[in-house]
Design an enzyme around this catalytic site. Sequence first.
Site, PDB file in Angstrom:
ATOM      1  N   ASP A 193       0.824  -1.206   0.000  1.00  0.00           N
ATOM      2  CA  ASP A 193       0.000   0.000   0.000  1.00  0.00           C
ATOM      3  C   ASP A 193       0.861   1.260   0.000  1.00  0.00           C
ATOM      4  O   ASP A 193       0.666   2.161  -0.801  1.00  0.00           O
ATOM      5  CB  ASP A 193      -0.984   0.013   1.191  1.00  0.00           C
ATOM      6  N   ASP A 222       6.997   3.728   3.511  1.00  0.00           N
ATOM      7  CA  ASP A 222       7.185   4.888   4.384  1.00  0.00           C
ATOM      8  C   ASP A 222       8.662   4.925   4.800  1.00  0.00           C
ATOM      9  O   ASP A 222       9.512   5.383   4.046  1.00  0.00           O
ATOM     10  CB  ASP A 222       6.210   4.716   5.556  1.00  0.00           C
TER      11      ASP A 222
HETATM   12  P1  IMP Z   1       7.351   1.251   6.598  1.00  0.00           P
HETATM   13  O1  IMP Z   1       7.798  -0.044   7.183  1.00  0.00           O
HETATM   14  O2  IMP Z   1       7.706   2.427   7.483  1.00  0.00           O
HETATM   15  O3  IMP Z   1       7.790   1.487   5.189  1.00  0.00           O
HETATM   16  O4  IMP Z   1       5.790   1.287   6.664  1.00  0.00           O
HETATM   17  C1  IMP Z   1       4.994   0.611   5.817  1.00  0.00           C
HETATM   18  C2  IMP Z   1       3.668   0.302   6.473  1.00  0.00           C
HETATM   19  O5  IMP Z   1       3.305   1.255   7.487  1.00  0.00           O
HETATM   20  C3  IMP Z   1       2.577   0.381   5.434  1.00  0.00           C
HETATM   21  O6  IMP Z   1       2.403  -0.860   4.801  1.00  0.00           O
HETATM   22  C4  IMP Z   1       1.379   0.805   6.247  1.00  0.00           C
HETATM   23  O7  IMP Z   1       0.759  -0.336   6.801  1.00  0.00           O
HETATM   24  C5  IMP Z   1       1.954   1.644   7.354  1.00  0.00           C
HETATM   25  N1  IMP Z   1       1.897   3.088   7.025  1.00  0.00           N
HETATM   26  C6  IMP Z   1       2.922   3.911   6.767  1.00  0.00           C
HETATM   27  N2  IMP Z   1       2.498   5.167   6.497  1.00  0.00           N
HETATM   28  C7  IMP Z   1       1.159   5.122   6.582  1.00  0.00           C
HETATM   29  C8  IMP Z   1       0.113   6.108   6.383  1.00  0.00           C
HETATM   30  O8  IMP Z   1       0.332   7.307   6.081  1.00  0.00           O
HETATM   31  N3  IMP Z   1      -1.154   5.673   6.566  1.00  0.00           N
HETATM   32  C9  IMP Z   1      -1.476   4.385   6.884  1.00  0.00           C
HETATM   33  N4  IMP Z   1      -0.544   3.440   7.058  1.00  0.00           N
HETATM   34  C10 IMP Z   1       0.762   3.804   6.911  1.00  0.00           C
HETATM   35 MG    MG Z   2       1.131  -2.399   5.288  1.00  0.00          MG
END
Ligand code: IMP
Ligand code: MG
Length: 178
Positions: free
Chosen positions: A102, A105
């Site tokens: 999705d 981040d």
């Molecule tokens: P990462 O591990 O920091 O890259 O985060 C990825 C996961 O964090 C995504 O698959 C989402 O489930 C969640 N996430 C990160 N940013 C958002 C946001 O703005 N809204 C909702 N979920 C988020």
């Molecule tokens: Mg996720």
Amino acid sequence: MSAPIDVNMQVLISEEELRTRVNELGKQISADYAGKPLLLVGILKGAAVFLADLLRSIDLIVDYDFVAFSSYGADKKSSGVVRVLKDLDVSVEGRDILIVEDIVDTGWTLRMSYLRENLLARHASSVKICALLDKPSRRMVDVGVDYCGFVIEDRFVVGYGLDHEGRYRNLPFVGIVG
Ligand code: IMP
Ligand code: MG
């Protein structure tokens, strides 16, 4: 009955913009993998809605499956562990795989799950990543996003599968919680 959508919700990406861009991604993927069967691997739960639309915009022999990882809250960086809650049900050997996420981040989920590496170790032919949203300003570890729907600013977004504390996944657009 309470309103399903907060009045303060600001639309960041409309339903129409999502539809157009997802169709473009589907066309691009269909061209890039022309003639090859493709396996989409969605990361639960957030990617389910995007995957369902993307799948139908791809003109190839295509199958899909899901993986789920534990969410690890604020200690993800220090623990460095992402637990697999659900593995694939199908064999990946010799298959071209597109991981569907999705939003990327910080990048920790994709890095610490070693999903790409794991699929390659199980002899997938190729593994690429397709993310609906990318927040590059938040990136802490490099993950190569091969297909990206929209690059967005550092805002917390919901809808189209993305949640805030289990809510808003059913919104047909991507919004910012007010
Ligand atoms: P990462 O591990 O920091 O890259 O985060 C990825 C996961 O964090 C995504 O698959 C989402 O489930 C969640 N996430 C990160 N940013 C958002 C946001 O703005 N809204 C909702 N979920 C988020
Ligand atoms: Mg996720």
